[in-house]
Design a protein around this motif. Structure first.
Motif, PDB file in Angstrom:
ATOM      1  N   ASP B 232       0.655  -1.560  -0.304  1.00 12.86           N
ATOM      2  CA  ASP B 232       0.207   0.090   0.011  1.00 12.86           C
ATOM      3  C   ASP B 232       0.688   1.136  -0.142  1.00 12.86           C
ATOM      4  OD1 ASP B 232      -1.708   1.680   0.266  1.00 12.86           O
ATOM      5  OD2 ASP B 232      -2.777   1.370   2.288  1.00 12.86           O
ATOM      6  N   PRO B 233       1.250   1.207  -1.004  1.00 15.84           N
ATOM      7  CA  PRO B 233       2.547   2.711  -1.332  1.00 15.84           C
ATOM      8  C   PRO B 233       1.879   3.917  -0.667  1.00 15.84           C
ATOM      9  CG  PRO B 233       2.968   1.884  -3.303  1.00 15.84           C
ATOM     10  CD  PRO B 233       1.602   0.783  -3.084  1.00 15.84           C
ATOM     11  N   TYR B 234       2.960   4.734   0.091  1.00 17.63           N
ATOM     12  CA  TYR B 234       3.010   5.898   0.237  1.00 17.63           C
ATOM     13  C   TYR B 234       3.807   6.632  -0.259  1.00 17.63           C
ATOM     14  CZ  TYR B 234       5.393   3.594   3.969  1.00 17.63           C
ATOM     15  OH  TYR B 234       5.864   3.505   5.005  1.00 17.63           O
ATOM     16  N   GLU B 235       3.598   7.669   0.311  1.00 17.21           N
ATOM     17  CA  GLU B 235       4.394   9.262  -0.219  1.00 17.21           C
ATOM     18  C   GLU B 235       5.646   8.757  -1.610  1.00 17.21           C
ATOM     19  OE1 GLU B 235       5.082  11.419   0.755  1.00 17.21           O
ATOM     20  OE2 GLU B 235       4.634  11.606   3.202  1.00 17.21           O
ATOM     21  N   VAL B 236       6.684   8.128  -1.747  1.00 22.12           N
ATOM     22  CA  VAL B 236       7.386   8.212  -3.297  1.00 22.12           C
ATOM     23  C   VAL B 236       7.913   6.992  -2.654  1.00 22.12           C
ATOM     24  CG1 VAL B 236       7.759  10.168  -4.186  1.00 22.12           C
ATOM     25  CG2 VAL B 236       9.552   9.539  -2.371  1.00 22.12           C
ATOM     26  N   TYR B 237       7.511   5.635  -2.238  1.00 25.28           N
ATOM     27  CA  TYR B 237       8.188   4.337  -2.175  1.00 25.28           C
ATOM     28  C   TYR B 237       8.085   3.726  -3.595  1.00 25.28           C
ATOM     29  CZ  TYR B 237       9.167   5.129   2.732  1.00 25.28           C
ATOM     30  OH  TYR B 237      10.324   4.953   3.808  1.00 25.28           O
ATOM     31  N   GLU B 238       6.593   4.122  -4.106  1.00 24.25           N
ATOM     32  CA  GLU B 238       6.806   3.184  -5.514  1.00 24.25           C
ATOM     33  C   GLU B 238       7.517   2.986  -6.447  1.00 24.25           C
ATOM     34  OE1 GLU B 238       1.985   3.603  -7.181  1.00 24.25           O
ATOM     35  OE2 GLU B 238       2.653   4.893  -5.992  1.00 24.25           O
ATOM     36  N   ASP B 239       8.247   4.556  -6.582  1.00 24.57           N
ATOM     37  CA  ASP B 239       9.282   4.509  -6.922  1.00 24.57           C
ATOM     38  C   ASP B 239      10.697   4.275  -7.002  1.00 24.57           C
ATOM     39  OD1 ASP B 239       7.484   5.695  -8.919  1.00 24.57           O
ATOM     40  OD2 ASP B 239       8.010   7.765  -7.977  1.00 24.57           O
ATOM     41  N   MET B 240      11.000   3.656  -5.739  1.00 25.45           N
ATOM     42  CA  MET B 240      11.940   3.193  -5.045  1.00 25.45           C
ATOM     43  C   MET B 240      12.654   2.277  -5.396  1.00 25.45           C
ATOM     44  SD  MET B 240      13.385   5.900  -3.327  1.00 25.45           S
ATOM     45  CE  MET B 240      12.516   7.381  -3.975  1.00 25.45           C
ATOM     46  N   LYS B 241      13.502   1.939  -5.550  1.00 27.26           N
ATOM     47  CA  LYS B 241      14.005   0.499  -6.007  1.00 27.26           C
ATOM     48  C   LYS B 241      14.739   0.073  -4.811  1.00 27.26           C
ATOM     49  CE  LYS B 241      15.193   0.923 -11.083  1.00 27.26           C
ATOM     50  NZ  LYS B 241      15.043   3.053 -10.625  1.00 27.26           N
ATOM     51  N   PHE B 242      13.378  -1.112  -4.877  1.00 22.04           N
ATOM     52  CA  PHE B 242      14.623  -1.912  -2.917  1.00 22.04           C
ATOM     53  C   PHE B 242      13.374  -3.144  -2.901  1.00 22.04           C
ATOM     54  CE2 PHE B 242      11.366  -1.467   0.527  1.00 22.04           C
ATOM     55  CZ  PHE B 242      10.490  -0.553  -0.716  1.00 22.04           C
ATOM     56  N   GLU B 243      14.351  -3.996  -1.700  1.00 22.63           N
ATOM     57  CA  GLU B 243      14.187  -5.271  -2.018  1.00 22.63           C
ATOM     58  C   GLU B 243      13.691  -5.793  -0.618  1.00 22.63           C
ATOM     59  OE1 GLU B 243      17.120  -8.380  -2.729  1.00 22.63           O
ATOM     60  OE2 GLU B 243      16.894  -7.097  -4.445  1.00 22.63           O
ATOM     61  N   ILE B 244      12.276  -5.735  -0.269  1.00 21.14           N
ATOM     62  CA  ILE B 244      11.809  -6.884   0.301  1.00 21.14           C
ATOM     63  C   ILE B 244      12.828  -7.194   1.351  1.00 21.14           C
ATOM     64  CG2 ILE B 244       9.699  -7.040   2.186  1.00 21.14           C
ATOM     65  CD1 ILE B 244       8.731  -5.717   0.087  1.00 21.14           C
ATOM     66  N   CYS B 245      13.231  -7.613   2.618  1.00 19.45           N
ATOM     67  CA  CYS B 245      14.045  -9.042   3.503  1.00 19.45           C
ATOM     68  C   CYS B 245      13.002  -9.832   4.115  1.00 19.45           C
ATOM     69  CB  CYS B 245      14.715  -8.067   4.736  1.00 19.45           C
ATOM     70  SG  CYS B 245      15.657  -6.721   3.667  1.00 19.45           S
ATOM     71  N   THR B 246      12.989 -11.069   3.379  1.00 24.26           N
ATOM     72  CA  THR B 246      12.458 -12.283   4.322  1.00 24.26           C
ATOM     73  C   THR B 246      12.992 -13.412   4.289  1.00 24.26           C
ATOM     74  OG1 THR B 246      12.149 -12.819   1.525  1.00 24.26           O
ATOM     75  CG2 THR B 246      10.052 -12.426   2.925  1.00 24.26           C
ATOM     76  N   HIS B 247      12.796 -13.799   5.590  1.00 25.75           N
ATOM     77  CA  HIS B 247      13.723 -15.035   6.279  1.00 25.75           C
ATOM     78  C   HIS B 247      12.253 -15.914   6.022  1.00 25.75           C
ATOM     79  CE1 HIS B 247      17.143 -16.728   7.550  1.00 25.75           C
ATOM     80  NE2 HIS B 247      17.319 -16.192   7.650  1.00 25.75           N
ATOM     81  N   THR B 248      13.012 -17.289   6.061  1.00 29.39           N
ATOM     82  CA  THR B 248      11.767 -18.488   6.153  1.00 29.39           C
ATOM     83  C   THR B 248      12.210 -18.948   7.602  1.00 29.39           C
ATOM     84  OG1 THR B 248      12.955 -19.880   5.076  1.00 29.39           O
ATOM     85  CG2 THR B 248      11.493 -19.173   3.868  1.00 29.39           C
ATOM     86  N   ASP B 249      13.010 -19.392   7.979  1.00 37.08           N
ATOM     87  CA  ASP B 249      12.936 -20.162   9.473  1.00 37.08           C
ATOM     88  C   ASP B 249      12.231 -19.698  10.908  1.00 37.08           C
ATOM     89  OD1 ASP B 249      14.892 -20.441   8.025  1.00 37.08           O
ATOM     90  OD2 ASP B 249      16.818 -20.731   9.306  1.00 37.08           O
ATOM     91  N   GLY B 250      11.730 -18.193  10.740  1.00 41.93           N
ATOM     92  CA  GLY B 250      10.393 -17.830  11.829  1.00 41.93           C
ATOM     93  C   GLY B 250      10.973 -17.984  13.130  1.00 41.93           C
TER      94      GLY B 250
END
Lengths: 158, 362, 187
Positions: B232-250
């Motif tokens: 649900d992008p706000y401000e200008v996050y749509e134009d930014m190139k970045f990755e969402i960091c995930t991990h599977t172990d929990g």
């Protein structure tokens, strides 16, 4: 281990989801539909069924917030329920009469609502039927009033 | 050997809890069989109090919601108010906000690391992350004049533009920090006791986490790619190139990894936003009273999803302002994480939560 | 002192005997004026020891707690001034209050203060502990810590910077020097 659950693009549009709700629950009033937002008003009798439908069939996975608002003549409880799959945040308003602020609890559906409902009970005095553990959470047990109600006026405490 | 069950109060004053709260745990031997967090020790009635303040007076109060990441609350309040007023911040202000928010995210994560360091028995982690944090505090201090509560965003923009040579300073700091972050990571990833205390502790799978309302790094560590900057992008996050960091172990280690990776991504965003910021005005004038109605906004706080719901009755003071704190829900979901683990795992599990009681109790 | 008891020294328990000798020495010293002399010599030493090892309680309440932590970090490093944070109230001399005090925490705070061994001091850090600060009309915030425990040093600021906290401890230092408290055989 398991795969990462990714939510790339929305599966269904907001209009699509709204139409589903309209056809299933004619008594639910659709206030406004905007991109990624859906504003509904539900009578409290069908509210729990609506939530069940939203959770099971429309994949609303996440309960963000439960907000009681005191409008002097009645209470309104506002639920913000999000669907990450469809990228929608739904706002469901439920009006409650002032003398009987009781509504069905959604904690059995979304565990995240647990403390929100306790807080609403503590600060606003709204009673949630079917909540597993409805006690005061913020204020000490011996508090006798609900401070967020509009008829509670703040005095300077010494 | 059979032993009786007993309740133990950890708090309100306890070296492991950062902030005032109480964790009651029921022990059988050393194993936790039941847990109950008790909060409310810092409840000050924020939501009631702001009903007696004008819209512009609430901006500095929003800072004090969470002192670890005050700017993100400040920003969330301004964003919600802008929605209510029906105005929009100018383009340059949006870029400035994104850059500063990410600086704040790094600072907040370093504060968290500082707490985790003391909890897990390594004093060096704490002192090093305080040292790194000071670098960013200096940057934010140069920008806004305060070390922690910045009061920087305004309804309709930001207070001031970047000071002179700010981009150069930020880039230098980020270069230096990138190097030091590697040092910090090696301090933990190559540390056998740290790994023993974190790997496989406090496990929670994605489906349960979602139902319990978890958000933020804890959720992403359970293998759910959920980030409001994307969803649900706000401000200008749509134009930014970045990755969402995930991990599977929990587990606790995964949560720690997600936060460390996030700092790297934040640095990327800061550099982008600073380089791409267009010139132009930084603030539009907001009217004194908003129209009747309500507005809701949610953003990705360093700790998760924070939401504000504002109701206006057409006067200069809000009729109702509700805050959804990510920590409030994360803390309510902590008992299932604790069950079955030993009491010595409590600091590790609760430490990576990044507790901030100011926003939890409001 | 019960003089008669001294004749029954042989029949006393160890505890009673200790008690008796203590009182005997004490009363003799006070009566002969020896205590005054020794106090005059030892007080500066006691006071020197006290003021160079003020151990605050590691007790973070709200915003100022982060500045307290920053003060413990490498840049400000308060340990060079003998300010070491202790986790137990039994081991600390200073109660550093750093945040607003709600009605729910007030009894626990009072208990913490009472658990600290004497001599003890209280530093109120930040506006909230001084007077309620920005929460002056909140229904659940106590308007100042000095409404229920005595406060020695006030540090203004919202939140106060680590330098301000260090200055507060310097002021406490001066206060300890001026008090010149310390006695052989406690009063």
């Amino acid at each position: 281990m398991s795969q990462v659950i990714v939510y790339d693009s929305p599966d269904r549009s907001v209009e699509d989801v709204t139409n589903d709700i309209r056809s299933k629950f004619p008594s639910v009033e659709v206030l406004k539909v905007a991109p990624r937002r859906m504003h509904l008003r539900a009578p409290r009798e069908v509210f729990l069924d609506l939530c069940k439908f939203m959770k099971d069939d429309l994949s609303f996975e996440h309960n963000s917030c439960v907000t009681p608002v005191d409008y002097m003549d009645h209470f309104t409880v506002v639920y913000h329920i999000s669907s990450w799959t469809n990228h929608i945040m739904a706002e469901v308003q439920v009006d409650l009469p002032r003398d009987d602020p009781t509504v069905d609890s959604i904690t059995p559906l979304w565990g995240g609502a647990n403390w929100h409902e306790r807080e609403a009970y503590d600060l606003m005095g709204v009673v949630f039927k079917g909540h597993p553990d409805l006690r005061r959470i913020m204020l000490p047990e011996e508090f006798r009033f609900h401070p967020l109600r509009k008829d509670f006026t703040v005095g300077r405490r010494v | 050997m059979p032993s009786d069950e007993m309740w133990i109060n950890m708090g309100p004053q306890h070296p492991f809890n950062h902030g005032l709260w109480n964790l009651r745990v029921k022990l059988k031997g050393e194993t936790i069989t039941q847990a109950e967090p008790i909060i409310g020790y810092l409840h000050r009635g924020w939501e009631k109090m702001v009903e007696n303040r004008t819209y512009s007076q609430i901006v500095p109060l929003a800072d004090r919601l969470c002192y670890g990441s005050s700017l993100s609350w400040n920003h969330l309040y301004c964003l919600t108010a802008e929605k209510l007023f029906g105005i929009e911040a100018p383009e340059r202000a949006k870029y400035i906000r994104v850059a500063v928010l990410e600086l704040q995210r790094i600072t907040s994560h370093l504060t968290w690391l500082m707490a985790v360091g003391t909890d897990l028995g390594s004093y060096t982690i704490m002192t090093w992350s305080i040292r790194e944090r000071e670098l960013f505090l200096d940057l934010l201090c140069k920008l806004s004049g305060a070390r922690m509560t910045y009061n920087y965003c305004r309804i309709g923009g930001v207070r001031n533009d970047f000071p002179e040579n700010y981009e150069r300073d930020v880039n230098r700091t980020l270069d230096e920090f990138e190097r030091r972050l590697r040092d910090l990571e090696s301090l933990m990833d190559e540390n056998e006791p740290f790994l023993m205390r974190t790997v496989g502790i406090g496990k929670m799978d994605g489906k349960t986490a979602m139902n319990l309302g978890l958000t933020g790094p804890i959720m992403r560590a359970s293998g759910v790619d959920m980030d409001l900057r994307r969803l649900d992008p706000y401000e200008v996050y749509e134009d930014m190139k970045f990755e969402i960091c995930t991990h599977t172990d929990g587990d606790v280690y995964a949560r720690y990894r997600v936060r460390m990776d996030e700092m790297r991504e934040s640095m990327k965003i800061v550099r982008q936003a600073m380089a791409e910021a267009p010139s132009g005005p930084i603030r539009v004038k907001a009217p004194r009273c908003p129209p009747k109605g309500n507005a809701v906004c949610h953003v990705e706080d360093p700790r998760g999803e924070s939401l504000m719901y504002m109701v206006s009755d057409g006067t200069e003071r809000p009729y109702r302002l509700k805050v959804r704190s990510p920590n409030f829900v994360n803390l309510s979901a902590s008992p299932p994480m604790l069950l079955g683990f030993k009491i010595s795992d409590v600091p590790a599990i609760m430490g990576v939560m990044d507790m901030c009681i100011g926003e939890t109790d409001r | 002192m019960d003089i008669d008891l001294s004749f029954n020294a042989m029949t006393m328990t160890a505890k009673q005997f200790g008690e008796m000798t203590k009182t005997l020495v004490r009363e003799t010293m006070v009566a002969t004026g020896g205590k005054k002399v020794i106090d005059k010599i030892t007080a500066p030493i006691w006071s020197w020891g006290q003021r160079n090892s003020v151990y605050p309680l590691h007790f973070g309440i709200a915003c100022c707690a982060l500045e307290m932590a920053a003060a413990g970090g490498p840049r400000y490093d308060v340990e060079r001034l003998g300010i070491v944070f202790r986790s137990s109230p039994r081991q600390s001399d200073v109660l550093l209050l750093n945040g607003w005090i709600s009605a729910k925490i007030r009894p626990s705070l009072k208990a913490l203060y009472e658990q600290m061994p004497s001599p003890k001091w209280v530093v109120a850090m930040g506006e909230c502990t001084i007077s309620g600060g920005p929460w002056y009309d909140a229904y659940n915030v106590i308007q100042g810590a000095d409404t229920f425990i005595p406060v020695d040093v006030y540090v203004p600021g919202c939140p106060s910077r680590p330098e301000a906290m260090i200055q507060a401890f310097n002021m406490l230092n001066k206060k300890l020097t001026a008090e010149n408290r310390g006695s052989f055989l406690d009063d």
